[in-house]
Enzyme design. Sequence first.
Site, mmCIF file in Angstrom:
data_model
loop_
_atom_site.group_PDB
_atom_site.id
_atom_site.type_symbol
_atom_site.label_atom_id
_atom_site.label_comp_id
_atom_site.label_asym_id
_atom_site.label_seq_id
_atom_site.Cartn_x
_atom_site.Cartn_y
_atom_site.Cartn_z
ATOM 1 N N GLY A 1 -32.491 2.984 27.608
ATOM 2 C CA GLY A 1 -32.458 1.536 27.429
ATOM 3 C C GLY A 1 -32.437 0.692 28.677
ATOM 4 O O GLY A 1 -32.568 -0.531 28.579
ATOM 5 N N PRO B 1 -33.485 7.906 29.295
ATOM 6 C CA PRO B 1 -34.296 6.772 29.741
ATOM 7 C C PRO B 1 -35.776 6.962 29.420
ATOM 8 O O PRO B 1 -36.332 8.037 29.647
ATOM 9 C CB PRO B 1 -34.078 6.760 31.259
ATOM 10 C CG PRO B 1 -33.808 8.183 31.605
ATOM 11 C CD PRO B 1 -33.056 8.762 30.424
ATOM 12 N N GLY B 2 -36.393 5.948 28.887
ATOM 13 C CA GLY B 2 -37.828 5.999 28.625
ATOM 14 C C GLY B 2 -38.532 4.975 29.501
ATOM 15 O O GLY B 2 -39.152 5.294 30.522
ATOM 16 N N TYR C 1 -43.397 -8.088 20.197
ATOM 17 C CA TYR C 1 -42.068 -8.508 20.667
ATOM 18 C C TYR C 1 -42.110 -9.826 21.428
ATOM 19 O O TYR C 1 -41.139 -10.177 22.079
ATOM 20 C CB TYR C 1 -41.482 -7.486 21.650
ATOM 21 C CG TYR C 1 -41.511 -6.043 21.250
ATOM 22 C CD1 TYR C 1 -40.884 -5.600 20.084
ATOM 23 C CD2 TYR C 1 -42.121 -5.093 22.074
ATOM 24 C CE1 TYR C 1 -40.889 -4.253 19.756
ATOM 25 C CE2 TYR C 1 -42.121 -3.746 21.744
ATOM 26 C CZ TYR C 1 -41.506 -3.332 20.582
ATOM 27 O OH TYR C 1 -41.501 -2.004 20.265
ATOM 28 N N CYS D 1 -60.038 -9.095 15.552
ATOM 29 C CA CYS D 1 -60.085 -10.201 14.595
ATOM 30 C C CYS D 1 -58.711 -10.479 14.020
ATOM 31 O O CYS D 1 -58.428 -10.195 12.847
ATOM 32 C CB CYS D 1 -61.092 -9.864 13.502
ATOM 33 S SG CYS D 1 -62.703 -9.557 14.220
ATOM 34 N N GLU D 2 -57.827 -10.973 14.858
ATOM 35 C CA GLU D 2 -56.465 -11.347 14.480
ATOM 36 C C GLU D 2 -56.027 -12.433 15.460
ATOM 37 O O GLU D 2 -56.222 -12.285 16.670
ATOM 38 C CB GLU D 2 -55.474 -10.177 14.706
ATOM 39 C CG GLU D 2 -55.705 -8.925 13.926
ATOM 40 C CD GLU D 2 -55.089 -8.950 12.535
ATOM 41 O OE1 GLU D 2 -54.261 -9.842 12.255
ATOM 42 O OE2 GLU D 2 -55.475 -8.096 11.730
HETATM 43 C C1 LIG Z 1 -36.589 4.808 22.413
HETATM 44 C C2 LIG Z 1 -35.373 5.598 22.653
HETATM 45 C C3 LIG Z 1 -34.963 5.895 23.953
HETATM 46 C C4 LIG Z 1 -35.664 5.355 25.182
HETATM 47 O O1 LIG Z 1 -35.372 3.975 25.298
HETATM 48 P P1 LIG Z 1 -35.874 3.159 26.592
HETATM 49 O O2 LIG Z 1 -35.453 1.771 26.310
HETATM 50 O O3 LIG Z 1 -37.328 3.302 26.672
HETATM 51 O O4 LIG Z 1 -35.156 3.727 27.766
HETATM 52 C C5 LIG Z 1 -33.862 6.694 24.112
HETATM 53 N N1 LIG Z 1 -33.181 7.182 23.046
HETATM 54 C C6 LIG Z 1 -33.541 6.906 21.781
HETATM 55 C C7 LIG Z 1 -32.762 7.475 20.665
HETATM 56 C C8 LIG Z 1 -34.636 6.105 21.544
HETATM 57 O O5 LIG Z 1 -34.978 5.829 20.273
#
Ligand SMILES: *Cc1c(COP(=O)(O)O)cnc(C)c1O
Length: 421
Positions: free
Chosen positions: A242, A280-281, A322, A349-350
């Site tokens: 997150g 972390p993503g 978002y 087309c939106e």
């Molecule tokens: C999407 C997700 C993440 C990654 O979140 P980021 O905001 O991209 O860091 C981590 N854990 C879970 C369970 C998620 O659904």
Amino acid sequence: MTVATHFQHKDGVLHAENVSLEQLAHDFGTPLYVYSRQALHDAWNSYHQAAQGRDVLVCYGMKANSNLAILNEFARLGTGFDIVSGGELARVIAAKGDPSKVVFSGVGKQRWEIEAALDAHIKCFNVESVAELERIATIAAEKGVKAPVSLRVNPDVDAKTHPYISTGLKDNKFGIDINIAPAIYAQAQQLPNLDIVGLDCHIGSQITQISPYLDALHKLILLIKQLQDQGIHLKHLDIGGGLGIRYTDETPATPTDLLSAVFQALDAADLGHLQLVLEPGRSMVGNAGVLLTQVEYLKSNQDKHFAIVNAAMNDLIRPTLYEAWHDVEAVRPRNNNATISYDIVGPICESGDWLAKDRTLNLEQGDLLAVMSAGAYAFTMASQYNTRPRAAEVIVDKQSVHLVRPREELHSLFESERLLD
Ligand SMILES: *Cc1c(COP(=O)(O)O)cnc(C)c1O
């Protein structure tokens, strides 16, 4: 990587590392996702250094960007993976990731997905309901194995982010109410085919401050203490992902800011022995990529100006989904001052097909634009809507360019479809 350091103008042209985006557009066409290998490494390093040599496992939240080359790069650097489907588990295995470093999140795990995860010997299921806990226990019993489980609790804290990417409030679908977690852990303890290994929470995405994490951590620590009193001793604490990135002028907390505060709180509570798991993503990939696109037409409706580009909401849905802000940079900016404010829109087309609104740019037909911060939740959310092939993905490594996913071919979009007799 919280800022887009590896995408800079050199001699008037935007580059990815040492390769000009004009060259990439010429060689691979547009739209095109361009990633920087060094940016991936920097992002990993920022977490690795923040760990200060302690027992921290970074499980990359791979739904942000799950190209096999990126997964393989992170796996080689030592990450695990946070998966949310059986498909993502298959990707981890295809990318030579280590299943024993995989945690499996998500509210709707299906039977086949649980079976595959048990067969792969993943590290842990992050369990999101009692019904899921029971299903996992049943399947593990059938297989004669013990399933490693954590409860994903919902700490009811406000992550102070967009409502669609906030997951830790009690009216979200995610997690188990933290107040009933002790009773569910007790229930899990009675199930012989479950092995209780941890506690998990993930409160949202694009979080720029650490206070929401600490609010959650405070509640998690109280819960861990209560579990200790129940005779349940955990091996790890997973505080989710997150952490935010800079899309425009945010100054997100860094992994070091976050982990220093977390270690301090854990040590103060005598819980410094727990392995810390992170998911972390976005902060691993978001600023490691841009979406390169070309202006097809300029058009004005009375006093409204549009730049119609060849990328669209099917390539990057975040703006319309978002109301997310992505910077848009001219690959070769003109010197004379820009005065016209454009909405950057795609060909779909939106009316919702827009990438950016009210951007003052000096544009001509044929110009190349880079939609910045498109490394996360861009390609992975792409679709073929309007029968548009998904764009190619390349990774730049200094002077070299690797095509890691070719542009889809038109025939591949419908080759598996069948006519009626
Ligand atoms: C999407 C997700 C993440 C990654 O979140 P980021 O905001 O991209 O860091 C981590 N854990 C879970 C369970 C998620 O659904």
